[in-house]
Motif scaffolding. Structure first.
Motif, PDB file in Angstrom:
ATOM      1  N   SER A   1      15.326  86.807  29.844  1.00  0.00           N
ATOM      2  CA  SER A   1      14.865  85.740  28.956  1.00  0.00           C
ATOM      3  C   SER A   1      14.816  86.256  27.521  1.00  0.00           C
ATOM      4  O   SER A   1      13.827  86.858  27.087  1.00  0.00           O
ATOM      5  N   PHE A   2      15.891  86.006  26.781  1.00  0.00           N
ATOM      6  CA  PHE A   2      15.977  86.436  25.389  1.00  0.00           C
ATOM      7  C   PHE A   2      14.890  85.797  24.533  1.00  0.00           C
ATOM      8  O   PHE A   2      14.390  86.381  23.581  1.00  0.00           O
ATOM      9  N   VAL A   3      14.476  84.576  24.920  1.00  0.00           N
ATOM     10  CA  VAL A   3      13.501  83.844  24.116  1.00  0.00           C
ATOM     11  C   VAL A   3      12.145  84.543  24.081  1.00  0.00           C
ATOM     12  O   VAL A   3      11.378  84.382  23.119  1.00  0.00           O
ATOM     13  N   LEU A   4      11.832  85.346  25.104  1.00  0.00           N
ATOM     14  CA  LEU A   4      10.531  86.021  25.129  1.00  0.00           C
ATOM     15  C   LEU A   4      10.372  87.029  23.997  1.00  0.00           C
ATOM     16  O   LEU A   4       9.250  87.381  23.638  1.00  0.00           O
ATOM     17  N   LEU A   5      11.488  87.493  23.440  1.00  0.00           N
ATOM     18  CA  LEU A   5      11.400  88.440  22.318  1.00  0.00           C
ATOM     19  C   LEU A   5      10.720  87.818  21.102  1.00  0.00           C
ATOM     20  O   LEU A   5      10.206  88.528  20.241  1.00  0.00           O
ATOM     21  N   ALA A   6      10.716  86.485  21.037  1.00  0.00           N
ATOM     22  CA  ALA A   6      10.091  85.819  19.894  1.00  0.00           C
ATOM     23  C   ALA A   6       8.591  86.068  19.868  1.00  0.00           C
ATOM     24  O   ALA A   6       7.982  86.099  18.784  1.00  0.00           O
TER      25      ALA A   6
ATOM     26  N   PHE B   1       3.515  81.837  -3.669  1.00  0.00           N
ATOM     27  CA  PHE B   1       4.832  81.273  -3.353  1.00  0.00           C
ATOM     28  C   PHE B   1       5.608  82.087  -2.319  1.00  0.00           C
ATOM     29  O   PHE B   1       6.175  81.500  -1.371  1.00  0.00           O
ATOM     30  N   PRO B   2       5.693  83.411  -2.431  1.00  0.00           N
ATOM     31  CA  PRO B   2       6.439  84.165  -1.398  1.00  0.00           C
ATOM     32  C   PRO B   2       5.880  83.943   0.000  1.00  0.00           C
ATOM     33  O   PRO B   2       6.641  83.848   0.970  1.00  0.00           O
ATOM     34  N   ALA B   3       4.539  83.860   0.104  1.00  0.00           N
ATOM     35  CA  ALA B   3       3.941  83.605   1.415  1.00  0.00           C
ATOM     36  C   ALA B   3       4.238  82.187   1.881  1.00  0.00           C
ATOM     37  O   ALA B   3       4.514  81.953   3.072  1.00  0.00           O
ATOM     38  N   LEU B   4       4.210  81.216   0.964  1.00  0.00           N
ATOM     39  CA  LEU B   4       4.498  79.830   1.322  1.00  0.00           C
ATOM     40  C   LEU B   4       5.943  79.633   1.757  1.00  0.00           C
ATOM     41  O   LEU B   4       6.257  78.699   2.498  1.00  0.00           O
ATOM     42  N   MET B   5       6.825  80.511   1.302  1.00  0.00           N
ATOM     43  CA  MET B   5       8.239  80.392   1.661  1.00  0.00           C
ATOM     44  C   MET B   5       8.522  80.873   3.080  1.00  0.00           C
ATOM     45  O   MET B   5       9.584  80.589   3.639  1.00  0.00           O
ATOM     46  N   MET B   6       7.593  81.580   3.676  1.00  0.00           N
ATOM     47  CA  MET B   6       7.837  82.150   4.999  1.00  0.00           C
ATOM     48  C   MET B   6       8.134  81.075   6.055  1.00  0.00           C
ATOM     49  O   MET B   6       9.140  81.171   6.780  1.00  0.00           O
ATOM     50  N   PRO B   7       7.302  80.009   6.183  1.00  0.00           N
ATOM     51  CA  PRO B   7       7.660  78.978   7.164  1.00  0.00           C
ATOM     52  C   PRO B   7       8.944  78.236   6.801  1.00  0.00           C
ATOM     53  O   PRO B   7       9.663  77.775   7.694  1.00  0.00           O
ATOM     54  N   VAL B   8       9.240  78.120   5.504  1.00  0.00           N
ATOM     55  CA  VAL B   8      10.478  77.462   5.080  1.00  0.00           C
ATOM     56  C   VAL B   8      11.683  78.255   5.578  1.00  0.00           C
ATOM     57  O   VAL B   8      12.648  77.697   6.120  1.00  0.00           O
ATOM     58  N   ILE B   9      11.640  79.576   5.385  1.00  0.00           N
ATOM     59  CA  ILE B   9      12.730  80.441   5.842  1.00  0.00           C
ATOM     60  C   ILE B   9      12.836  80.415   7.366  1.00  0.00           C
ATOM     61  O   ILE B   9      13.933  80.297   7.934  1.00  0.00           O
ATOM     62  N   LEU B  10      11.689  80.480   8.030  1.00  0.00           N
ATOM     63  CA  LEU B  10      11.657  80.514   9.494  1.00  0.00           C
ATOM     64  C   LEU B  10      12.244  79.239  10.087  1.00  0.00           C
ATOM     65  O   LEU B  10      13.188  79.271  10.889  1.00  0.00           O
ATOM     66  N   LEU B  11      11.705  78.085   9.681  1.00  0.00           N
ATOM     67  CA  LEU B  11      12.144  76.817  10.260  1.00  0.00           C
ATOM     68  C   LEU B  11      13.509  76.399   9.722  1.00  0.00           C
ATOM     69  O   LEU B  11      14.302  75.785  10.449  1.00  0.00           O
ATOM     70  N   GLY B  12      13.779  76.732   8.459  1.00  0.00           N
ATOM     71  CA  GLY B  12      15.094  76.425   7.909  1.00  0.00           C
ATOM     72  C   GLY B  12      16.193  77.157   8.641  1.00  0.00           C
ATOM     73  O   GLY B  12      17.279  76.610   8.864  1.00  0.00           O
ATOM     74  N   GLY B  13      15.915  78.403   9.040  1.00  0.00           N
ATOM     75  CA  GLY B  13      16.905  79.164   9.799  1.00  0.00           C
ATOM     76  C   GLY B  13      17.182  78.550  11.150  1.00  0.00           C
ATOM     77  O   GLY B  13      18.331  78.504  11.613  1.00  0.00           O
ATOM     78  N   ILE B  14      16.119  78.031  11.804  1.00  0.00           N
ATOM     79  CA  ILE B  14      16.295  77.444  13.139  1.00  0.00           C
ATOM     80  C   ILE B  14      17.052  76.124  13.050  1.00  0.00           C
ATOM     81  O   ILE B  14      18.063  75.918  13.736  1.00  0.00           O
ATOM     82  N   TYR B  15      16.565  75.219  12.192  1.00  0.00           N
ATOM     83  CA  TYR B  15      17.134  73.876  12.168  1.00  0.00           C
ATOM     84  C   TYR B  15      18.390  73.780  11.304  1.00  0.00           C
ATOM     85  O   TYR B  15      19.114  72.793  11.368  1.00  0.00           O
ATOM     86  N   GLY B  16      18.651  74.825  10.516  1.00  0.00           N
ATOM     87  CA  GLY B  16      19.907  74.866   9.782  1.00  0.00           C
ATOM     88  C   GLY B  16      21.035  75.455  10.598  1.00  0.00           C
ATOM     89  O   GLY B  16      22.168  75.547  10.128  1.00  0.00           O
TER      90      GLY B  16
ATOM     91  N   VAL C   1      21.345  78.504  11.502  1.00  0.00           N
ATOM     92  CA  VAL C   1      21.650  79.880  11.105  1.00  0.00           C
ATOM     93  C   VAL C   1      21.155  80.880  12.137  1.00  0.00           C
ATOM     94  O   VAL C   1      21.765  81.933  12.348  1.00  0.00           O
ATOM     95  N   ALA C   2      20.010  80.566  12.777  1.00  0.00           N
ATOM     96  CA  ALA C   2      19.389  81.529  13.681  1.00  0.00           C
ATOM     97  C   ALA C   2      18.774  80.820  14.873  1.00  0.00           C
ATOM     98  O   ALA C   2      18.360  79.654  14.779  1.00  0.00           O
ATOM     99  N   THR C   3      18.725  81.522  15.998  1.00  0.00           N
ATOM    100  CA  THR C   3      17.969  81.043  17.153  1.00  0.00           C
ATOM    101  C   THR C   3      16.485  81.258  16.872  1.00  0.00           C
ATOM    102  O   THR C   3      16.120  81.998  15.942  1.00  0.00           O
ATOM    103  N   PRO C   4      15.591  80.624  17.644  1.00  0.00           N
ATOM    104  CA  PRO C   4      14.164  80.880  17.441  1.00  0.00           C
ATOM    105  C   PRO C   4      13.791  82.361  17.517  1.00  0.00           C
ATOM    106  O   PRO C   4      12.944  82.839  16.761  1.00  0.00           O
TER     107      PRO C   4
END
Length: 433
Positions: free
Chosen positions: A57-62, A222-237, A239-242
């Motif tokens: 289960s690769f997803v467990l690494l999350a 701002f750098p801290a606020l960008m963390m969820p943007v990068i995280l969720l943007g990567g998933i739904y864009g 670019v990246a798996t969860p």
């Protein structure tokens, strides 16, 4: 099932081992091995199920990566900067620090996915702010901290939703999206209760932050606020798996804490890695035990038997969801949420699918139930965490948390009765369920 059937012996041994103080993961493994022994099956099946389940289960690494990103936030100044930003937004209203408590949980939720990490980390800071100079009682500060921490694993990312995806094969990405609107709804209801209590008890109004300071406070956060943007943007864009996004989140927290803010020493980083490793090992142990026990449940055909029994009562999907809600809320008073998610929920999944219940909706309903269980007496784990952090008695915290608990139960009922609250955002972004 007779009292002396192999499955009954398995359940009894798990219960006895858990009551004697053995970690639930070990108890499930021990009970399952006893079942295999009584059934005359190869004992190596236990090791095979555990290893294949964890390795495959690769997803467990999350999970360890989300935990690590939360730990890195807690040892650096990221949390303080976020609290300053939240205070500038909502601190000026009566009971403002209570509102800050809820808003920081919403923002922090986009970085950790863990209610315990929220309450024990940023919660420690906000409780200190609220109780300074006696502005709020320790019990109220602890109560609203525990209640707001419940919101964290509903808003993406979410460790419990990763585990639900593991046992149901639901899409993690759409589960994350499905939790966004319900999480914001729950946060709004908590803030409404805080406003009512604040006016009734005449809680203090904080000095408003001058408008000229807002740009600087925002830049600092701002750098801290960008963390969820990068995280969720990567998933739904796309670019990246969860799991890959979780690795990016951990790396991002590490880099901005060390290179940008420069407030995390090598010793702090080591302590964060060590703490996250301990938490991850504890969760991994429960997952391993659940994988072995779920093999026993499958062999006994429990899910299909339950599905057939419920079909005999001709239950509607709503009736089934109400039964699940009541069952999980009762179990949440007594058992740890991850154990319920890994052992009990898989039994319900086939029936939910047979009744045509959407798995994203079902997953969010299940996770909301389990999170409410974290603040439900007598076992609610978050109650003990905030009692320790706030240095308040458990009974006063339980008394002060009851209005928040009632508000969350109302939100759960609404989420259960109106699936579109959960499914609107996933459908907007391409979900066909």
């Amino acid at each position: 099932m007779s009292l002396f059937s192999p499955f009954a012996i398995c359940l009894a041994s798990i219960t006895v081992l858990a009551v004697l103080g053995l970690p639930i993961g070990y108890a499930m493994i021990g009970g399952s091995i006893l079942y295999l022994l009584v059934q005359g099956q190869d004992l190596a099946i236990a090791a095979e199920q555990l290893l294949q389940g964890l390795r495959g289960s690769f997803v467990l690494l999350a999970i360890p990566l989300f935990i690590l990103s939360a730990e890195l936030m807690n040892v650096g100044s990221l949390s303080n900067r976020l609290l300053d930003f939240c205070n500038a937004l909502v601190g000026r209203f009566r009971g403002g620090l209570g509102h800050v408590n809820v808003v920081q949980s919403v923002i922090f939720a986009g970085m950790s996915g863990s209610a315990i990490a929220d309450a024990a980390g940023v919660g420690r800071l906000i409780i200190g702010m609220m109780t300074r100079d006696g502005r709020y009682s320790r019990s109220y500060a602890g109560a609203i901290t525990a209640a707001s921490a419940v919101v964290g694993p509903i808003i993406p990312p979410s460790i419990p939703m990763v585990l639900f995806a593991l046992v149901s094969d639901a899409s993690i990405g759409y589960l994350f999206l499905g939790g966004a609107v319900p999480g914001l709804l729950m946060a709004a209801m908590l803030m409404a209760i805080n406003s009512i209590v604040a006016h009734r008890k005449d809680f203090p109004v904080e000095d408003p932050v001058a408008l000229r300071r807002l740009p600087m406070i925002t830049v600092r956060a701002f750098p801290a606020l960008m963390m969820p943007v990068i995280l969720l943007g990567g998933i739904y864009g796309g670019v990246a798996t969860p799991t890959e996004a979780a690795a990016i989140a951990a790396a991002y927290a590490f880099l901005i804490s060390i290179l940008l803010y420069r407030d995390v020493s090598a010793k702090d980083a080591y302590r964060a890695v060590l703490s996250s490793a301990r938490s991850s090992a504890s969760i991994g142990l429960m997952i391993g035990g659940a994988l072995v026990f779920n093999y026993v449940v499958t062999i006994e055909n429990i899910p299909n038997s339950l599905s057939a029994m419920i079909s005999g009562y001709d239950l509607s999907p709503l009736g089934f969801l109400l039964i699940v809600n009541v069952t999980l809320l009762i179990l949440g008073c007594l058992l740890e949420g991850i154990t319920i998610l890994l052992v009990i929920v898989p039994i319900f999944v086939p029936t939910a699918q047979a009744l045509g219940i959407d798995m994203v909706h079902f997953g969010v309903v299940v996770v909301v139930n389990l999170m409410i269980g974290l603040i439900t007496p007598p076992y609610g784990l978050l109650l003990f965490v905030v009692a320790n952090v706030s240095r308040s008695g458990l009974l006063p915290i339980i008394r002060d948390i009851l209005p928040f608990l009632l508000a969350l139960l109302v939100a759960l009922a609404f989420i259960t009765l109106v699936p579109d609250v959960v499914l609107w955002l996933p459908r907007l972004l391409g979900y066909s369920g």
